[in-house]
Motif scaffolding. Structure first.
Motif, PDB file in Angstrom:
ATOM      1  N   TYR A  39       4.519   5.043   5.179  1.00  0.00           N
ATOM      2  CA  TYR A  39       4.398   3.745   4.509  1.00  0.00           C
ATOM      3  C   TYR A  39       4.244   2.639   5.558  1.00  0.00           C
ATOM      4  O   TYR A  39       3.349   1.794   5.462  1.00  0.00           O
ATOM      5  CB  TYR A  39       5.612   3.497   3.615  1.00  0.00           C
ATOM      6  CG  TYR A  39       5.712   2.090   3.103  1.00  0.00           C
ATOM      7  CD1 TYR A  39       4.791   1.585   2.194  1.00  0.00           C
ATOM      8  CD2 TYR A  39       6.737   1.251   3.537  1.00  0.00           C
ATOM      9  CE1 TYR A  39       4.882   0.283   1.730  1.00  0.00           C
ATOM     10  CE2 TYR A  39       6.838  -0.042   3.075  1.00  0.00           C
ATOM     11  CZ  TYR A  39       5.901  -0.520   2.174  1.00  0.00           C
ATOM     12  OH  TYR A  39       5.999  -1.814   1.730  1.00  0.00           O
ATOM     13  N   ALA A  40       5.108   2.675   6.570  1.00  0.00           N
ATOM     14  CA  ALA A  40       5.061   1.658   7.617  1.00  0.00           C
ATOM     15  C   ALA A  40       3.727   1.684   8.360  1.00  0.00           C
ATOM     16  O   ALA A  40       3.192   0.629   8.733  1.00  0.00           O
ATOM     17  CB  ALA A  40       6.215   1.864   8.602  1.00  0.00           C
ATOM     18  N   GLN A  41       3.188   2.869   8.553  1.00  0.00           N
ATOM     19  CA  GLN A  41       1.923   2.997   9.273  1.00  0.00           C
ATOM     20  C   GLN A  41       0.780   2.285   8.543  1.00  0.00           C
ATOM     21  O   GLN A  41      -0.134   1.765   9.182  1.00  0.00           O
ATOM     22  CB  GLN A  41       1.584   4.472   9.467  1.00  0.00           C
ATOM     23  CG  GLN A  41       0.433   4.709  10.416  1.00  0.00           C
ATOM     24  CD  GLN A  41       0.239   6.187  10.698  1.00  0.00           C
ATOM     25  OE1 GLN A  41       0.551   7.035   9.869  1.00  0.00           O
ATOM     26  NE2 GLN A  41      -0.280   6.487  11.867  1.00  0.00           N
ATOM     27  N   LEU A  42       0.845   2.255   7.224  1.00  0.00           N
ATOM     28  CA  LEU A  42      -0.184   1.534   6.458  1.00  0.00           C
ATOM     29  C   LEU A  42      -0.164   0.038   6.771  1.00  0.00           C
ATOM     30  O   LEU A  42      -1.184  -0.635   6.666  1.00  0.00           O
ATOM     31  CB  LEU A  42       0.030   1.728   4.952  1.00  0.00           C
ATOM     32  CG  LEU A  42      -0.188   3.128   4.400  1.00  0.00           C
ATOM     33  CD1 LEU A  42       0.226   3.183   2.936  1.00  0.00           C
ATOM     34  CD2 LEU A  42      -1.635   3.564   4.567  1.00  0.00           C
ATOM     35  N   LEU A  43       0.990  -0.474   7.167  1.00  0.00           N
ATOM     36  CA  LEU A  43       1.162  -1.908   7.424  1.00  0.00           C
ATOM     37  C   LEU A  43       1.053  -2.272   8.903  1.00  0.00           C
ATOM     38  O   LEU A  43       0.821  -3.430   9.244  1.00  0.00           O
ATOM     39  CB  LEU A  43       2.535  -2.352   6.910  1.00  0.00           C
ATOM     40  CG  LEU A  43       2.877  -1.966   5.473  1.00  0.00           C
ATOM     41  CD1 LEU A  43       4.311  -2.346   5.153  1.00  0.00           C
ATOM     42  CD2 LEU A  43       1.918  -2.587   4.492  1.00  0.00           C
ATOM     43  N   GLN A  44       1.194  -1.279   9.747  1.00  0.00           N
ATOM     44  CA  GLN A  44       1.250  -1.506  11.191  1.00  0.00           C
ATOM     45  C   GLN A  44       0.007  -2.220  11.707  1.00  0.00           C
ATOM     46  O   GLN A  44      -1.126  -1.859  11.365  1.00  0.00           O
ATOM     47  CB  GLN A  44       1.409  -0.160  11.900  1.00  0.00           C
ATOM     48  CG  GLN A  44       1.639  -0.276  13.383  1.00  0.00           C
ATOM     49  CD  GLN A  44       1.822   1.097  14.013  1.00  0.00           C
ATOM     50  OE1 GLN A  44       1.393   2.116  13.495  1.00  0.00           O
ATOM     51  NE2 GLN A  44       2.479   1.118  15.162  1.00  0.00           N
ATOM     52  N   LEU A  59      -0.326   2.450  -0.913  1.00  0.00           N
ATOM     53  CA  LEU A  59       1.056   1.979  -0.801  1.00  0.00           C
ATOM     54  C   LEU A  59       1.933   2.678  -1.837  1.00  0.00           C
ATOM     55  O   LEU A  59       3.041   3.128  -1.530  1.00  0.00           O
ATOM     56  CB  LEU A  59       1.115   0.470  -1.000  1.00  0.00           C
ATOM     57  CG  LEU A  59       0.403  -0.375   0.054  1.00  0.00           C
ATOM     58  CD1 LEU A  59       0.320  -1.820  -0.397  1.00  0.00           C
ATOM     59  CD2 LEU A  59       1.104  -0.263   1.388  1.00  0.00           C
ATOM     60  N   GLU A  60       1.424   2.775  -3.038  1.00  0.00           N
ATOM     61  CA  GLU A  60       2.156   3.419  -4.136  1.00  0.00           C
ATOM     62  C   GLU A  60       2.496   4.865  -3.801  1.00  0.00           C
ATOM     63  O   GLU A  60       3.629   5.303  -3.986  1.00  0.00           O
ATOM     64  CB  GLU A  60       1.290   3.354  -5.394  1.00  0.00           C
ATOM     65  CG  GLU A  60       1.885   3.963  -6.624  1.00  0.00           C
ATOM     66  CD  GLU A  60       0.922   3.856  -7.789  1.00  0.00           C
ATOM     67  OE1 GLU A  60       0.195   4.846  -8.050  1.00  0.00           O
ATOM     68  OE2 GLU A  60       0.890   2.797  -8.436  1.00  0.00           O
ATOM     69  N   ARG A  61       1.513   5.599  -3.311  1.00  0.00           N
ATOM     70  CA  ARG A  61       1.737   7.017  -2.975  1.00  0.00           C
ATOM     71  C   ARG A  61       2.860   7.178  -1.962  1.00  0.00           C
ATOM     72  O   ARG A  61       3.727   8.034  -2.113  1.00  0.00           O
ATOM     73  CB  ARG A  61       0.460   7.641  -2.424  1.00  0.00           C
ATOM     74  CG  ARG A  61      -0.539   8.027  -3.469  1.00  0.00           C
ATOM     75  CD  ARG A  61      -1.711   8.805  -2.834  1.00  0.00           C
ATOM     76  NE  ARG A  61      -2.880   8.631  -3.652  1.00  0.00           N
ATOM     77  CZ  ARG A  61      -3.853   7.753  -3.440  1.00  0.00           C
ATOM     78  NH1 ARG A  61      -3.820   6.964  -2.379  1.00  0.00           N
ATOM     79  NH2 ARG A  61      -4.873   7.661  -4.266  1.00  0.00           N
ATOM     80  N   GLU A  62       2.823   6.364  -0.929  1.00  0.00           N
ATOM     81  CA  GLU A  62       3.835   6.497   0.120  1.00  0.00           C
ATOM     82  C   GLU A  62       5.213   6.074  -0.375  1.00  0.00           C
ATOM     83  O   GLU A  62       6.215   6.721  -0.061  1.00  0.00           O
ATOM     84  CB  GLU A  62       3.437   5.710   1.366  1.00  0.00           C
ATOM     85  CG  GLU A  62       2.162   6.200   2.024  1.00  0.00           C
ATOM     86  CD  GLU A  62       2.123   7.697   2.316  1.00  0.00           C
ATOM     87  OE1 GLU A  62       3.188   8.332   2.498  1.00  0.00           O
ATOM     88  OE2 GLU A  62       1.014   8.253   2.368  1.00  0.00           O
ATOM     89  N   LEU A  63       5.282   5.011  -1.167  1.00  0.00           N
ATOM     90  CA  LEU A  63       6.570   4.580  -1.697  1.00  0.00           C
ATOM     91  C   LEU A  63       7.150   5.604  -2.668  1.00  0.00           C
ATOM     92  O   LEU A  63       8.366   5.835  -2.688  1.00  0.00           O
ATOM     93  CB  LEU A  63       6.445   3.214  -2.367  1.00  0.00           C
ATOM     94  CG  LEU A  63       6.278   2.050  -1.391  1.00  0.00           C
ATOM     95  CD1 LEU A  63       5.958   0.767  -2.141  1.00  0.00           C
ATOM     96  CD2 LEU A  63       7.524   1.875  -0.533  1.00  0.00           C
ATOM     97  N   VAL A  64       6.301   6.244  -3.446  1.00  0.00           N
ATOM     98  CA  VAL A  64       6.783   7.292  -4.356  1.00  0.00           C
ATOM     99  C   VAL A  64       7.278   8.492  -3.552  1.00  0.00           C
ATOM    100  O   VAL A  64       8.284   9.108  -3.906  1.00  0.00           O
ATOM    101  CB  VAL A  64       5.702   7.688  -5.381  1.00  0.00           C
ATOM    102  CG1 VAL A  64       6.101   8.928  -6.155  1.00  0.00           C
ATOM    103  CG2 VAL A  64       5.453   6.526  -6.335  1.00  0.00           C
ATOM    104  N   ASP A  65       6.609   8.817  -2.460  1.00  0.00           N
ATOM    105  CA  ASP A  65       7.092   9.901  -1.600  1.00  0.00           C
ATOM    106  C   ASP A  65       8.483   9.570  -1.049  1.00  0.00           C
ATOM    107  O   ASP A  65       9.360  10.440  -0.987  1.00  0.00           O
ATOM    108  CB  ASP A  65       6.115  10.158  -0.441  1.00  0.00           C
ATOM    109  CG  ASP A  65       4.851  10.881  -0.881  1.00  0.00           C
ATOM    110  OD1 ASP A  65       4.832  11.463  -1.980  1.00  0.00           O
ATOM    111  OD2 ASP A  65       3.881  10.859  -0.110  1.00  0.00           O
ATOM    112  N   VAL A  66       8.697   8.319  -0.652  1.00  0.00           N
ATOM    113  CA  VAL A  66      10.012   7.891  -0.176  1.00  0.00           C
ATOM    114  C   VAL A  66      11.035   8.034  -1.298  1.00  0.00           C
ATOM    115  O   VAL A  66      12.128   8.579  -1.095  1.00  0.00           O
ATOM    116  CB  VAL A  66       9.961   6.433   0.343  1.00  0.00           C
ATOM    117  CG1 VAL A  66      11.361   5.896   0.608  1.00  0.00           C
ATOM    118  CG2 VAL A  66       9.106   6.333   1.606  1.00  0.00           C
ATOM    119  N   LEU A  67      10.674   7.570  -2.477  1.00  0.00           N
ATOM    120  CA  LEU A  67      11.583   7.663  -3.625  1.00  0.00           C
ATOM    121  C   LEU A  67      11.952   9.108  -3.928  1.00  0.00           C
ATOM    122  O   LEU A  67      13.111   9.413  -4.210  1.00  0.00           O
ATOM    123  CB  LEU A  67      10.949   7.004  -4.859  1.00  0.00           C
ATOM    124  CG  LEU A  67      11.768   7.068  -6.147  1.00  0.00           C
ATOM    125  CD1 LEU A  67      13.091   6.334  -6.000  1.00  0.00           C
ATOM    126  CD2 LEU A  67      10.953   6.508  -7.310  1.00  0.00           C
TER     127      LEU A  67
END
Length: 109
Positions: A39-44, A59-67
């Motif tokens: 997720y952070a890499q998308l923003l870096q 962003l959604e995919r990565e945040l759902v993976d975190v969740l």
């Protein structure tokens, strides 16, 4: 979906694949960190303008993976995330009263 439904979905997904055997606390923690890093890499190295134009699906995919990993860790440790969240927010309200911290990013001391 509420947290109970999300947890049920996560467990059903994991258990259908017989993956519990691979999901030690350590490996769940590492997986959580890896997904948070993705997720952070998308923003870096991006400006606010560039971030605003990112594909929300990524962003959604990565945040759902975190969740996914947060929910799994909480379940395996017997933590009710809803109750724990409410408790933590009550603690944060005491630790960071509006009068002292509104508009400030200073750390609590």
């Amino acid at each position: 979906m509420n947290l109970k439904e999300i947890t049920k979905t996560v467990l059903k997904f994991r258990d259908a694949r017989d993956w519990k055997q691979f999901h030690t606390s350590k490996d769940i923690a590492l997986s959580l960190l890896i997904e948070a890093s993705e997720y952070a890499q998308l923003l870096q190295f991006k400006s606010d303008k560039q971030i605003a134009s990112l594909d929300k699906k990524d962003l959604e995919r990565e945040l759902v993976d975190v969740l996914y990993w947060v929910v799994l860790a909480a379940h395996d440790h017997g933590i009710d995330l809803g109750s724990a969240f409410k408790k933590k927010m009550r603690e944060n309200k005491k630790k960071y009263p509006i009068k002292k911290f509104k508009g400030s990013n200073r750390k609590y001391k």
